[in-house]
Design a protein around this motif. Structure first.
Motif: not given
Length: 67
Positions: A3, A6, A9-13, A66-67
């Motif tokens: 991707d 992007r 988006y990958t959820p971030i903590t 964040t990746a």
């Protein structure tokens, strides 16, 4: 297939969110130290270049966190 742009988006903590916020706050402190001088001298140009590079650095740091 990767991707590259992007689209999803990958959820971030919460920890990642805190790191990003801390990074951006430190960057804002640096920007404040590089307040634009009133004249249009070479110093103003150098500070503008420094700000651009700082913005780029923050962008890549956030992407790394964040990746």
């Amino acid at each position: 297939m990767a991707d590259t742009f992007r689209k999803v988006y990958t959820p971030i903590t919460d920890a990642q969110k805190a790191e990003v916020l801390a990074l951006k706050e430190k960057a804002e402190e640096l920007i404040a130290l590089m307040a634009d001088p009133m004249d249009h001298s070479d110093m103003a140009r150098c500070l503008a270049i420094a700000r651009t590079h700082l913005e780029t650095a923050v962008m890549f740091a956030v992407k790394g966190l964040t990746a």
